[in-house]
Design an enzyme around this catalytic site. Structure first.
Site: not given
Length: 949
Positions: A554, A557, A631
């Site tokens: 997760d 980025e 998300d």
């Protein structure tokens, strides 16, 4: 004497010719061209490297020496075995392979690619080649790099990862390639002209017009009373609009990042308020003006009375939107914007660009913030599959995921205890809902120990026992969330810190996260090879050793601090082990995944790695990585955006993609144990429609915030919504022979599972902008329903073939738009004429039983073929040649079906099986019914058999 007199003249002429021609070095795998008189900010050297007959690697630099820093995305080098020739004439250098030519101008360095007939495939835009603007970043000399390419009016362009703006065809569009939660930037572009460009750069990149976005005030603004100076901004109560906190003229709407929150008027309560901007905008030139919005909360935008945007996103995770509008010089165009932030942290920004300048008409451009040289790969092919295959030849094959990953996964944000996980899987098995994977999201560790990679023993007293129970009793697999994040001071933090392998700016800032009272944290530097090894060692020791099957990576980025400005995000990951964060900003997910993949393959070479990652970059498919769309919001309009997002991600060369079925975060009307009334009805329908779509995504996964996301928690088992979700789950498992066969083709043949219509029907120009339909493998046309209460939908049936309704078998000719029936329980699905669709037995999990009986639905009208692929499903023996294919072929003229001789073998392979054959024809509509008798049944032992239908 005459010869002596002419010798100086001849030498002078030779020198002049040499200067004009430049210096062309022939290398073992291409050419290095030194331009005689480089133009200002242009290339001094251009290198053509022959990778294959159809792949040319182009590099260019403005200096005396070409940078040789290794690529992170590319794994190929040039091939001296490829036959090619070169020559110089008319001020050009021409390199020719057996499939194309690449020509370099000795005057400008401009590169042109042509096919063997001399037709231009692609050319760097005249008059100049690349543009290099020197920049110094953290003491390193780099360049801002721009390269434009000519683009005919009828060209369509796809790929670029997952921008999430709802755009399908990027022709005349602008795309910001910046990694962000829900935006996965992949710098690979696929053209309808059968070429691709892989842009080998890791910095923030723009596609299209790279002018800086302008503030709205660069237009002439008028308030709602037509007074010049700005729009009327009215800050009111959301519930009582007459309660006005502040009204004033404003020239910009720019609350894009955390620092911008300080600009919000102090008297305005964001969580209870509403802002309305209204007035008029007047441009300085006619044309199509482009608008770029980043928003969270509720947003509505009207231009000239037309609603152009109506969207909601959770406050902490703003998303992008784009729209264009025709504006006229000197005319006042009405603009109205309504924003309800809904929380104390929400964001809105509206930027603008004037019409595309003439210099970029009929062109497309890539521009990057930082690089050592221009670096791209030109890939040519006869079709989209061949071009994508070329991309994977450069960046690595897509590894074959474990077969269980093709089944259904259940997840939620989040299972808080061991008991919840075990009870959830037990309920699936009790209800006979097919399931292969249960997923544990974040915060299974102690509250103050993020990065420990250890379970909180108070909530997970026996994680190894839990995983063993999932495996042995429930035949389910277990995926766990692993972040590259560490709380300051925990033992794992200290291990990285003493080696200097952490990004320290967030620590220096004393920035706290959102857990309880907040904790100071940072991420490890995944660009450091030794840091990656340590990260895997910790995961191996604390998690893999307990039986974990797969990894959910997760925030890759990397999201060190959500909603920080882009410049601050760079500072938060600076410096990397490879160089400035500006130079390597977009590649973190690629580096992070490589460490997990390589570590697990070394730790257990017989277990397939499987990674789910929130961000992605070119090449990540070789690390067994799938990506999900981040998300996103639980809304029908967000569901609509997921379709082009998934298609374009797949057209970027990365075959494994999924989405949170139902959307991740919810509006307040849903945020309760059981939504009531109208909200309940909409919630159930949203999840049902999303589930129907999700069943035909490459990976099939439910996840989201509260309310709970298991189908039995969404709707009662006697409801049409529950029955529909169960039907599509069961259908997915019936289709496992088909799905796993096309999964095998992704590795062995460079195939793509989720296929934009341009891939299979590129000659039909009507498909080029279709963003809400796609092919799932070679046979199935998928048409998601994404409008609330819709019970039909318009869809296009591509031309030059016929189409069968999967459910009824009814035939319809292609080349037309139809209104398809779409009751709540069903999504329109069509099968291409000339298809063989294999269905296996009913399953509760993929490994329950071998497909000893397969029903072949043969959709006649054209010849059909399919290759039934099988291997062991869990290990890497397929890389060693241990797999089998059974070729299936239907001959329309002879009305025969051939089940060919089995090719290959593997341990545990079925030696005998039954094929049940069901024929569907224009004359006889046969619907999908697994209980109906087969037309013919064949006992198959691996030898070729032919039957007449």
């Amino acid at each position: 004497m005459i010869r002596k007199r002419f010798l100086p003249v001849m030498l002078c002429m030779l020198i002049m010719y040499a200067c004009q021609a430049g210096n062309v070095e022939r290398l073992k795998d291409g050419l290095l061209i030194h331009l005689p008189t480089p133009i200002n900010n242009g290339p001094r050297q251009v290198k053509l490297q022959v990778v294959t007959d159809k792949i040319i690697h182009v590099s260019a630099g403005p200096g005396e020496n070409m940078a040789t820093t290794p690529s992170l995305m590319a794994v190929v080098t040039g091939s001296p075995e490829v036959d090619w020739t070169s020559e110089e004439k008319n001020g050009e250098v021409i390199l020719k392979t057996n499939a194309l030519t690449a020509t370099v101008s000795l005057g400008t360095g401009q590169v042109v690619f042509r096919d063997m007939a001399g037709n231009i495939i692609l050319q760097e835009a005249a008059p100049n080649g690349p543009v290099f603007t020197p920049v110094t970043i953290d003491g390193k000399n780099l360049y801002r790099i721009r390269q434009a390419f000519a683009s005919p009016a009828d060209e369509a362009l796809y790929g670029l990862g997952q921008p999430q703006t709802g755009v399908m065809n990027y022709k005349d569009q602008d795309v910001d390639l910046t990694q962000y939660n829900s935006i996965a930037a992949v710098p690979f572009l696929l053209s309808s002209r059968h070429y691709g460009i892989l842009w080998d750069n890791y910095s923030i990149t723009r596609f299209g017009d790279d002018r800086p976005y302008a503030q709205l005030g660069d237009l002439t603004l008028y308030d709602k009373d037509r007074q010049p100076g700005g729009l009327t901004a009215t800050y009111t109560s959301a519930q009582q609009p007459d309660n006005i906190y502040l009204q004033r003229q404003e020239q910009q709407i720019d609350y894009a990042f955390l620092p911008d929150m300080k600009k919000i008027p102090t008297a305005f309560p964001m969580d209870k308020g509403k802002v309305t901007w209204e007035g008029f905008i007047s441009p300085k030139e006619d044309g199509m003006h482009k608008f770029f919005m980043t928003t969270s909360g509720y947003i509505k935008v009207w231009v000239d009375g037309t609603l152009v945007l109506d969207k909601w996103r959770e406050g902490w995770n703003p998303g992008p939107s784009v729209f264009q509008h025709l504006l006229h010089k000197g005319r006042q165009h009405a603009l109205k914007i309504e924003w309800i932030p809904e929380s104390n942290q929400a964001f809105v920004s509206l930027k603008w660009l004037s019409p595309t300048p003439e210099a970029l008409h009929n062109k497309w451009m890539l521009s990057s913030e930082a690089g050592e040289k221009l670096d791209y790969y030109f890939v040519y092919g006869s079709n989209a599959d061949e071009v994508i295959g070329g991309y994977r030849q450069i960046t690595g094959r897509a590894t074959l995921l474990p077969r269980w990953a093709m089944g259904f996964w259940q997840s939620r944000e989040r299972y808080k205890t061991q008991q919840e996980i075990e009870q959830t899987v037990a309920e699936f098995r009790k209800r006979q809902i097919p399931l292969d994977n249960i997923v544990l999201d974040w915060s299974y560790w102690k509250q103050d120990a993020w990065g420990s990679q250890q379970f909180d023993p108070a909530r997970f007293p026996d994680p190894a026992g839990m995983i063993s129970k999932l495996h042995q009793q429930y035949h389910a697999h277990f995926m766990i969330s692993v972040w590259p994040k560490f709380y300051e001071g925990i033992p794992n933090y200290e291990l990285f810190d003493k080696k200097g392998w952490l990004y320290k700016q967030n620590i220096k800032d004393r920035q706290k996260d959102w857990i309880a009272q907040g904790y100071v944290s940072t991420f490890y530097d995944a660009y450091n090879a030794d840091a990656r090894k340590l990260f895997w060692q910790l995961i191996n020791k604390n998690l893999f050793s307990k039986g974990v099957d797969a990894w959910w990576l997760d925030a890759t980025e990397p999201d060190v601090l959500s909603n920080a400005s882009i410049e601050h995000r760079k500072a938060l990951m600076n410096p990397t082990a490879l160089g400035p964060a500006d130079q390597y900003f977009n590649g973190y997910a690629l580096a992070n995944a490589s460490g997990i993949y390589e570590g697990q393959r070394q730790a257990n070479p017989d277990q397939r790695v499987f990674i789910l990652t929130r961000s992605a970059y070119a090449g990540i498919q070789r690390y067994a990585a799938a990506t999900w769309s981040g998300d996103i919001a639980a809304r029908f309009d967000e569901l609509a955006r997921q379709i082009p997002a998934g298609i374009n991600f797949s057209l970027s060369g990365l075959p494994w993609w999924t989405t949170d079925i139902g959307g991740f975060y919810v509006e307040d009307k849903y945020d309760q144990p059981a939504p009531q009334g109208a909200a309940q009805k909409e919630w159930r329908e949203l999840n049902t429609r999303w589930f129907q779509y999700g069943a035909f995504c490459p990976l099939f996964r439910s996840h989201g915030q509260f309310p709970y996301r298991e189908m039995f928690n969404i709707a009662p088992d006697n409801s049409p919504e529950y029955k529909s979700m169960l039907y599509y789950d069961q259908l997915r498992y019936r289709l496992m022979p088909y799905i796993y066969s096309i999964a095998g083709a992704t590795y062995h043949k460079g195939y793509t599972v989720m296929r934009g219509l341009v891939m299979d029907f590129g000659a039909d120009t009507a498909v080029r902008n279709i963003k809400d339909q796609y092919m799932f493998g070679p046979a199935l046309l998928v048409n998601p329903v994404y409008t609330y209460e819709a019970r039909s939908r318009n869809l296009y049936l591509p031309a030059n073939t016929g189409w069968y309704d999967l459910y009824t078998g009814a035939y319809t000719a292609g080349g037309q738009t139809i209104s398809a029936n779409a009751p709540l329980e069903r999504m329109p699905l069509y099968v291409k004429e000339g298809s063989i669709l294999p269905f296996g037995p009913a399953l509760q999990y993929t490994g329950q039983r071998a497909a000893d009986t397969i029903t072949l639905y043969v959709y006649t009208g054209k010849d059909a073929q399919f290759s039934l692929y099988e291997d062991e499903g869990l290990n890497y023996n397929y890389e060693k040649g241990q797999f089998s294919n059974i070729p299936l072929h239907y001959n329309e003229a002879a009305k025969t079906l051939s089940i060919g001789k089995r090719e290959g073998s593997f341990p545990g392979m079925l030696q005998q099986r039954a094929f049940r054959i069901v024929k569907i024809s224009r004359e006889k509509a046969t619907g999908l019914d697994f209980n109906q008798p087969a037309g013919k049944t064949v006992a198959y032992n691996g030898e070729e058999q032919t039957v007449t239908l």
